[in-house]
Design a protein around this motif. Structure first.
Motif, PDB file in Angstrom:
ATOM      1  N   VAL A   1      -7.856  11.258   8.596  1.00  0.00           N
ATOM      2  CA  VAL A   1      -8.543  10.139   7.938  1.00  0.00           C
ATOM      3  C   VAL A   1      -7.550   9.273   7.169  1.00  0.00           C
ATOM      4  N   THR A   2      -6.589   9.920   6.521  1.00  0.00           N
ATOM      5  CA  THR A   2      -5.553   9.171   5.803  1.00  0.00           C
ATOM      6  C   THR A   2      -4.761   8.292   6.767  1.00  0.00           C
ATOM      7  N   GLY A   3      -4.336   8.879   7.885  1.00  0.00           N
ATOM      8  CA  GLY A   3      -3.573   8.120   8.871  1.00  0.00           C
ATOM      9  C   GLY A   3      -4.356   6.941   9.414  1.00  0.00           C
ATOM     10  N   PHE A   4      -5.662   7.134   9.590  1.00  0.00           N
ATOM     11  CA  PHE A   4      -6.510   6.071  10.130  1.00  0.00           C
ATOM     12  C   PHE A   4      -6.680   4.943   9.118  1.00  0.00           C
ATOM     13  N   ILE A   5      -6.963   5.322   7.870  1.00  0.00           N
ATOM     14  CA  ILE A   5      -7.190   4.310   6.828  1.00  0.00           C
ATOM     15  C   ILE A   5      -5.914   3.523   6.538  1.00  0.00           C
ATOM     16  N   VAL A   6      -4.826   4.254   6.329  1.00  0.00           N
ATOM     17  CA  VAL A   6      -3.567   3.594   5.993  1.00  0.00           C
ATOM     18  C   VAL A   6      -2.969   2.907   7.219  1.00  0.00           C
ATOM     19  N   GLY A   7      -3.259   3.443   8.409  1.00  0.00           N
ATOM     20  CA  GLY A   7      -2.692   2.874   9.627  1.00  0.00           C
ATOM     21  C   GLY A   7      -3.257   1.519   9.990  1.00  0.00           C
ATOM     22  N   ILE A   8      -4.431   1.169   9.478  1.00  0.00           N
ATOM     23  CA  ILE A   8      -5.025  -0.127   9.827  1.00  0.00           C
ATOM     24  C   ILE A   8      -4.169  -1.283   9.308  1.00  0.00           C
ATOM     25  N   PRO A   9      -3.782  -1.286   8.028  1.00  0.00           N
ATOM     26  CA  PRO A   9      -2.933  -2.387   7.570  1.00  0.00           C
ATOM     27  C   PRO A   9      -1.426  -2.142   7.739  1.00  0.00           C
ATOM     28  N   LEU A  10      -1.013  -0.898   8.022  1.00  0.00           N
ATOM     29  CA  LEU A  10       0.406  -0.554   8.024  1.00  0.00           C
ATOM     30  C   LEU A  10       0.941  -0.531   9.449  1.00  0.00           C
ATOM     31  N   PHE A  11       1.984  -1.288   9.744  1.00  0.00           N
ATOM     32  CA  PHE A  11       2.550  -1.314  11.078  1.00  0.00           C
ATOM     33  C   PHE A  11       3.123   0.045  11.439  1.00  0.00           C
ATOM     34  N   TYR A  12       3.102   0.356  12.755  1.00  0.00           N
ATOM     35  CA  TYR A  12       3.349   1.717  13.206  1.00  0.00           C
ATOM     36  C   TYR A  12       4.699   2.269  12.764  1.00  0.00           C
ATOM     37  N   GLY A  13       5.787   1.533  13.056  1.00  0.00           N
ATOM     38  CA  GLY A  13       7.112   2.039  12.710  1.00  0.00           C
ATOM     39  C   GLY A  13       7.261   2.296  11.225  1.00  0.00           C
TER      40      GLY A  13
ATOM     41  N   GLY B   1       4.721   2.782   9.142  1.00  0.00           N
ATOM     42  CA  GLY B   1       3.799   3.860   8.804  1.00  0.00           C
ATOM     43  C   GLY B   1       4.380   5.226   9.115  1.00  0.00           C
ATOM     44  N   PHE B   2       5.063   5.341  10.258  1.00  0.00           N
ATOM     45  CA  PHE B   2       5.657   6.621  10.648  1.00  0.00           C
ATOM     46  C   PHE B   2       6.679   7.070   9.600  1.00  0.00           C
ATOM     47  N   VAL B   3       7.613   6.198   9.292  1.00  0.00           N
ATOM     48  CA  VAL B   3       8.696   6.554   8.370  1.00  0.00           C
ATOM     49  C   VAL B   3       8.171   6.851   6.964  1.00  0.00           C
ATOM     50  N   LEU B   4       7.121   6.126   6.551  1.00  0.00           N
ATOM     51  CA  LEU B   4       6.618   6.288   5.190  1.00  0.00           C
ATOM     52  C   LEU B   4       5.626   7.446   5.043  1.00  0.00           C
ATOM     53  N   LEU B   5       4.862   7.756   6.096  1.00  0.00           N
ATOM     54  CA  LEU B   5       3.822   8.777   5.982  1.00  0.00           C
ATOM     55  C   LEU B   5       4.261  10.165   6.431  1.00  0.00           C
TER      56      LEU B   5
ATOM     57  N   ILE C   1       0.837  -1.206   0.000  1.00  0.00           N
ATOM     58  CA  ILE C   1       0.000   0.000   0.000  1.00  0.00           C
ATOM     59  C   ILE C   1       0.871   1.254   0.000  1.00  0.00           C
ATOM     60  N   ALA C   2       1.969   1.193   0.733  1.00  0.00           N
ATOM     61  CA  ALA C   2       2.855   2.359   0.821  1.00  0.00           C
ATOM     62  C   ALA C   2       3.652   2.569  -0.463  1.00  0.00           C
ATOM     63  N   VAL C   3       4.352   1.522  -0.920  1.00  0.00           N
ATOM     64  CA  VAL C   3       5.272   1.712  -2.045  1.00  0.00           C
ATOM     65  C   VAL C   3       4.567   1.798  -3.395  1.00  0.00           C
ATOM     66  N   SER C   4       3.317   1.335  -3.467  1.00  0.00           N
ATOM     67  CA  SER C   4       2.582   1.400  -4.734  1.00  0.00           C
ATOM     68  C   SER C   4       2.064   2.802  -5.029  1.00  0.00           C
ATOM     69  N   GLY C   5       2.068   3.654  -4.011  1.00  0.00           N
ATOM     70  CA  GLY C   5       1.512   4.992  -4.172  1.00  0.00           C
ATOM     71  C   GLY C   5       0.087   5.107  -3.676  1.00  0.00           C
ATOM     72  N   ALA C   6      -0.480   3.994  -3.175  1.00  0.00           N
ATOM     73  CA  ALA C   6      -1.859   4.036  -2.681  1.00  0.00           C
ATOM     74  C   ALA C   6      -1.983   4.996  -1.501  1.00  0.00           C
ATOM     75  N   ALA C   7      -0.987   4.992  -0.595  1.00  0.00           N
ATOM     76  CA  ALA C   7      -1.015   5.916   0.541  1.00  0.00           C
ATOM     77  C   ALA C   7      -0.977   7.365   0.064  1.00  0.00           C
ATOM     78  N   GLN C   8      -0.138   7.646  -0.941  1.00  0.00           N
ATOM     79  CA  GLN C   8      -0.070   9.001  -1.501  1.00  0.00           C
ATOM     80  C   GLN C   8      -1.392   9.377  -2.154  1.00  0.00           C
ATOM     81  N   GLN C   9      -1.998   8.442  -2.863  1.00  0.00           N
ATOM     82  CA  GLN C   9      -3.270   8.708  -3.527  1.00  0.00           C
ATOM     83  C   GLN C   9      -4.372   9.013  -2.512  1.00  0.00           C
ATOM     84  N   ILE C  10      -4.391   8.255  -1.419  1.00  0.00           N
ATOM     85  CA  ILE C  10      -5.384   8.491  -0.373  1.00  0.00           C
ATOM     86  C   ILE C  10      -5.190   9.879   0.228  1.00  0.00           C
ATOM     87  N   THR C  11      -3.931  10.240   0.495  1.00  0.00           N
ATOM     88  CA  THR C  11      -3.638  11.564   1.054  1.00  0.00           C
ATOM     89  C   THR C  11      -4.111  12.675   0.119  1.00  0.00           C
ATOM     90  N   GLU C  12      -3.733  12.583  -1.157  1.00  0.00           N
ATOM     91  CA  GLU C  12      -4.085  13.629  -2.114  1.00  0.00           C
ATOM     92  C   GLU C  12      -5.595  13.695  -2.332  1.00  0.00           C
TER      93      GLU C  12
END
Length: 438
Positions: free
Chosen positions: A103-115, A117-121, A75-86
């Motif tokens: 909302v982006t943090g909540f949606i992406v944070g569900i499948p993305l582990f915290y450490g 998620g922090f570095v990527l978001l 989800i992170a490296v495909s650009g899905a997280a960026q797309q959700i943010t934008e």
């Protein structure tokens, strides 16, 4: 004597992890073996008890956690997280950017582990900060609040998932109750609290600004949202459908099969492989590399969870958990408050939310398994306690300080207060739910 032995082991665990800087997995093994010997387990059976606890815990969790890590990484490296943010920022406009980030943090944070998620978001936060010239802490902390809450409260994150297994709780119901509690916790500790942080000086380093993927290479909005939320959708549907479908027919068995957390995560990953991988013109070799990197990211987490399972098994085999359960029943405090308090104390001492939650679970497990408290709510109570007061012994504290270029004082008044608010609001939510959930 048994209680004293456990206290000695917990103090030793704290010393080994914080002062001696020993790997937490090794620390858990040492403490588990020592606890077994102190609690009277024969020497020739201590190692077998440790092995059983480690194997049983990882046997039930390894599939879920590994598949969840792969899904989050894709989800992170495909650009899905960026797309959700934008998409969220464009939908709400500049005045409500903070809510878009939440909302982006909540949606992406569900499948993305915290450490991860922090570095990527966080780089996406800085991109928004520089683009719209907004206060970094004011905009960024609410998104990280959402990440923290999902990490502590919601499956498939390691600690709540492990607690569900330990307490024989229902994964779907835990997720539903967790969402009920998580939403107000995120709002109050995130956007509402952030209103007091507008004047904190912060100049994030431009090194941490994300390299944006070109718009024409991003996955579509529906694809990004649907894939990120699919585990939640499946878990919630399969948890609610049995209340609609009556009897014990094939349909109910099928729902039960699909609702197994391992099957949910496997289906979600297979869908993501297609929606965010193949249709985005990624080769199977590239996807394999992404999934391999994801497993490297969570290898230590898996070992720590296994080590905590060993500690829990030693306590169980020695019979001390039953003694603790009997002792705790003599207190007038609610078992939910006791679980929260034990997790909070360990969290403050050690700094790791995962270790705090898992260690507390081992101590109160007998109380839950004997039916004295709702298992789903105990998962959430301990999860809330495990987030209490992040300070200088927590890596998250230093990540936030360094990325946002803050003083220690400002990190305390922003990050540490936010984590504490999440913890107390989470406990309040659990106690309110306990009034209506049987």
């Amino acid at each position: 004597m048994a209680i004293l032995s456990i206290l000695i082991c917990l103090v030793l665990l704290v010393i080994l992890v914080t002062w001696a800087k020993l790997n937490p997995f090794v620390a858990f093994l040492i403490v588990s073996i020592l606890a077994g010997l102190l609690l009277g387990i024969p020497m020739d059976k201590v190692v077998a008890s440790v092995q059983k606890g480690l194997g049983d815990t990882l046997g039930q969790l390894a599939i879920i956690i590994c598949l969840g890590a792969m899904l989050g990484k894709l989800i992170a490296v495909s650009g899905a997280a960026q797309q959700i943010t934008e998409t969220m920022v464009n939908a709400v406009g500049e005045k409500r950017i903070m809510w878009a980030m939440v909302v982006t943090g909540f949606i992406v944070g569900i499948p993305l582990f915290y450490g991860i998620g922090f570095v990527l978001l966080v780089p996406f936060i800085f991109s928004v900060v520089y683009k719209y010239k907004l206060p970094a802490v004011y905009i960024g902390l609410p998104m990280l609040t959402a990440l923290s809450v999902t990490h502590g409260f919601l499956p498939p994150h390691p600690s709540p998932t492990a607690l569900v297994v330990m307490f024989h709780a229902n994964m779907g119901l835990t997720l539903i109750y967790g969402l009920v509690i998580a939403i107000p916790a995120v709002i109050l500790a995130g956007p509402v609290f952030a209103q007091t942080l507008k004047n904190i000086p912060s100049q994030p380093l431009k090194t941490f600004v994300a390299d944006e993927i070109a718009q024409n290479k991003l996955p579509g909005s529906f694809k990004s949202f649907f894939t990120s939320l699919l585990p939640v959708i499946l878990l919630m549907l399969t948890a609610l459908l049995p209340f609609v479908i009556h009897g014990k027919g094939t349909l109910l068995k099928t729902v039960s099969f699909i609702g197994d957390p391992a099957i949910v995560m496997l289906i979600s990953l297979l869908v993501a492989t297609f929606t965010l991988g193949i249709t985005q013109k990624k080769t199977m070799q590239e996807l394999g590399d992404i999934y391999g990197d994801a497993l490297k990211d969570i290898a230590l987490i898996l070992l720590i969870i296994g080590g905590s399972g060993a500690f829990k098994q030693v306590l169980t085999d020695s019979g001390v958990t039953a003694q603790i359960a009997a002792t705790l029943q003599t207190y007038t405090l609610s078992p939910l408050i006791l679980g929260w308090l034990i997790a909070a104390i360990i969290r403050i001492c050690i700094g790791s939310a995962t270790i705090a939650g898992l260690t507390a679970a081992g101590i109160v497990s007998a109380l839950v398994l004997q039916g004295h408290v709702n298992p789903e709510l105990m998962v959430l109570s301990i999860g809330a306690g495990s987030l209490a007061f992040s300070h200088v012994n927590d890596s998250g504290f230093w990540l936030f300080k360094e990325y946002f270029n803050l003083t220690v004082k400002d990190t305390f008044r922003s990050w540490s207060v936010m984590e504490s608010l999440v913890s107390f609001i989470g406990l309040a939510g659990v106690l309110l739910l306990n009034l209506v959930v049987k």
